[in-house]
Design an enzyme around this catalytic site. Structure first.
Site, short mmCIF file in Angstrom:
data_model
loop_
_atom_site.label_atom_id
_atom_site.label_comp_id
_atom_site.label_asym_id
_atom_site.label_seq_id
_atom_site.Cartn_x
_atom_site.Cartn_y
_atom_site.Cartn_z
N ARG A 226 0.60 -10.94 -24.38
CA ARG A 226 1.73 -11.38 -23.56
C ARG A 226 1.26 -12.59 -22.74
NH1 ARG A 226 4.60 -9.19 -26.37
NH2 ARG A 226 6.17 -7.59 -25.99
N HIS A 274 5.62 -16.90 -30.52
CA HIS A 274 5.78 -15.44 -30.42
C HIS A 274 6.24 -14.84 -31.77
CE1 HIS A 274 6.66 -11.92 -27.48
NE2 HIS A 274 6.33 -11.46 -28.68
P1 NDP Z 1 -1.08 0.26 -27.68
O1 NDP Z 1 -0.42 0.88 -26.51
O2 NDP Z 1 -1.14 1.01 -28.96
O3 NDP Z 1 -2.58 -0.14 -27.28
C1 NDP Z 1 -2.90 -0.72 -26.06
C2 NDP Z 1 -4.40 -0.81 -25.94
O4 NDP Z 1 -4.72 -1.53 -24.74
C3 NDP Z 1 -5.07 0.57 -25.81
O5 NDP Z 1 -6.29 0.58 -26.48
C4 NDP Z 1 -5.29 0.69 -24.30
O6 NDP Z 1 -6.40 1.49 -23.92
C5 NDP Z 1 -5.61 -0.75 -23.95
N1 NDP Z 1 -5.37 -0.99 -22.53
C6 NDP Z 1 -4.23 -0.84 -21.82
N2 NDP Z 1 -4.42 -1.15 -20.52
C7 NDP Z 1 -5.73 -1.47 -20.41
C8 NDP Z 1 -6.55 -1.87 -19.32
N3 NDP Z 1 -6.05 -1.98 -18.07
N4 NDP Z 1 -7.86 -2.11 -19.56
C9 NDP Z 1 -8.38 -1.98 -20.80
N5 NDP Z 1 -7.65 -1.61 -21.89
C10 NDP Z 1 -6.35 -1.36 -21.68
O7 NDP Z 1 -0.37 -1.14 -27.90
P2 NDP Z 1 -0.19 -1.97 -29.26
O8 NDP Z 1 -1.51 -2.10 -29.91
O9 NDP Z 1 0.96 -1.45 -30.02
O10 NDP Z 1 0.30 -3.38 -28.66
C11 NDP Z 1 -0.47 -4.09 -27.74
C12 NDP Z 1 0.34 -5.23 -27.16
O11 NDP Z 1 0.49 -6.28 -28.11
C13 NDP Z 1 1.80 -4.90 -26.79
O12 NDP Z 1 1.87 -4.22 -25.56
C14 NDP Z 1 2.43 -6.27 -26.73
O13 NDP Z 1 2.28 -6.81 -25.45
C15 NDP Z 1 1.59 -7.09 -27.72
N6 NDP Z 1 2.38 -7.43 -28.89
C16 NDP Z 1 2.53 -8.74 -29.22
C17 NDP Z 1 3.25 -9.11 -30.33
C18 NDP Z 1 3.40 -10.51 -30.76
O14 NDP Z 1 4.16 -10.78 -31.68
N7 NDP Z 1 2.69 -11.45 -30.15
C19 NDP Z 1 3.89 -8.11 -31.17
C20 NDP Z 1 3.62 -6.76 -30.78
C21 NDP Z 1 2.92 -6.44 -29.66
P3 NDP Z 1 -6.42 3.06 -24.26
O15 NDP Z 1 -6.69 3.11 -25.75
O16 NDP Z 1 -7.53 3.58 -23.46
O17 NDP Z 1 -5.05 3.59 -23.91
C1 OXD Z 2 6.45 -7.66 -29.21
C2 OXD Z 2 6.88 -7.56 -30.60
O1 OXD Z 2 6.37 -6.65 -28.51
O2 OXD Z 2 7.17 -8.62 -31.17
O3 OXD Z 2 6.15 -8.79 -28.80
O4 OXD Z 2 6.91 -6.45 -31.15
#
Ligand code: NDP
Ligand code: OXD
Length: 311
Positions: A226, A274
């Site tokens: 993000r 994005h």
């Molecule tokens: P998940 O919730 O499956 O995974 C999040 C990961 O981040 C987990 O491993 C979590 O740790 C870790 N995490 C969260 N907070 C912290 C912190 N404060 N410090 C260290 N680690 C942390 O999310 P996804 O993998 O599904 O997606 C991740 C992000 O990718 C989404 O939230 C979104 O913002 C972004 N995204 C971007 C897209 C794009 O097109 N650019 C598309 C889709 C998503 P733990 O395992 O310990 O819970």
């Molecule tokens: C996001 C997506 O969360 O594209 O950015 O899924």
């Protein structure tokens, strides 16, 4: 009929959503968010992206919300969310797309593609020697569904891999670090840093001057998480000082990225709008239909948003 209310892609997208759901759950009455003929009492499900805060709460029989994206920061700011399960998008197609994006970006940075592109424009023939994969350490911040899949995609290339998450993890062939105590040791051994963290108060601005200073000189950065995680001015300063080599950015504080942003024309920055993992509507409808069916059958739901954690 059971109403599925959709707010994703604008009113013009509703026919495509209807066609997509017709093939997987023809029993659902798929309606646009602002359709005036919708009886609020008949709304059972909602598939949403950035709904107006408070609006979901106005459907008394709403049972389930599905986020049209994997990130739920577009919902997290709603202080009046209904007390129903909220499922983040987890379509396999979204995960494949992110695998492709991360592999492409890491290879681009590893093989100095930005420099070859600039040299091509200047008609410069220069082989630009650069390290082989075993000497290029790649680290992923966030080891959830996308971070873990990205590491899988990188495995065949032979990069030493590491990852950082909130809670400790064990992933095959990946050196795992956890929490704030693990952050600096993790960063110190990342030649290419990929960010796939959710946007939460804890991760806000985490890609900042201090983080960049903790990376080895000449490191590169990919942000596909993000825009709020990146302090853009700190990235520009780190690139201009030569401490960082290059960056690939898919997400921005303001989207679309304003035409006057200095990021656009920076020679060491590659920009995508994005699109890292966004799958098509049929894939999202298939995922939503599976979640609704699992919910109706009383089965466990995947990818549940935890409002306390914020992701
Ligand atoms: P998940 O919730 O499956 O995974 C999040 C990961 O981040 C987990 O491993 C979590 O740790 C870790 N995490 C969260 N907070 C912290 C912190 N404060 N410090 C260290 N680690 C942390 O999310 P996804 O993998 O599904 O997606 C991740 C992000 O990718 C989404 O939230 C979104 O913002 C972004 N995204 C971007 C897209 C794009 O097109 N650019 C598309 C889709 C998503 P733990 O395992 O310990 O819970
Ligand atoms: C996001 C997506 O969360 O594209 O950015 O899924």
């Amino acid at each position: 009929m059971t109403i599925l209310l959709v707010k994703s892609g604008g009113p013009g997208a509703i026919e495509e959503w209807r066609a997509a759901f017709a093939t997987v759950r023809p029993d659902l009455d798929v309606r646009w968010w602002d359709d005036p003929s919708v009886d609020p009492l008949a709304v059972r499900y909602a598939l949403v992206w950035a709904p107006e805060p408070g609006r979901l709460k106005t459907y008394p029989n709403l049972r389930l919300v599905i986020s049209s994206g994997a990130g739920v920061d577009h919902l997290a700011g709603d202080t009046m969310l209904p007390d129903v399960p909220i499922v983040r998008l987890g379509a396999p197609e979204a995960v494949w797309r992110m695998r492709e994006y991360v592999a492409l970006s890491v290879l681009h940075l590893h093989r100095l593609w930005h420099r070859f592109a600039a040299n091509q424009r200047a008609r410069v023939w220069d082989e630009l020697p650069n390290p082989e994969a075993p000497e290029r350490r790649v680290g992923v911040m966030g080891l959830g569904q996308l971070g873990a899949a990205a590491l899988d995609a990188l495995r065949p290339f032979g990069f030493p891999l590491s990852g950082w998450s909130r809670s400790p993890k064990a992933l095959p062939g990946v050196r795992c670090f956890a929490d704030m105590r693990g952050l600096k040791p993790f960063l110190a051994q990342c030649d290419i840093l990929v960010c796939l963290l959710p946007a939460t108060p804890e991760t806000n601005g985490i890609l900042n001057a201090e983080t960049f200073a903790a990376l080895p000189r000449g490191a590169s950065v990919v942000n596909a998480a993000r825009g709020s995680l990146l302090v853009e001015a700190d990235l520009l300063a780190a690139l201009d000082s030569g401490h960082l080599e290059a960056a690939v950015l898919d997400v921005f504080e303001t989207e679309p990225l304003p035409p006057d942003s200095p990021l656009w024309l920076h020679p060491c920055i590659t920009i995508t709008p994005h699109v890292a993992s966004f799958p098509g509507r049929p894939a999202r409808a298939r995922f939503a239909a599976e979640v609704i069916t699992a919910f109706e059958a009383g089965r466990a739901l995947p990818n549940l948003f935890d409002p306390k954690r914020g992701y």
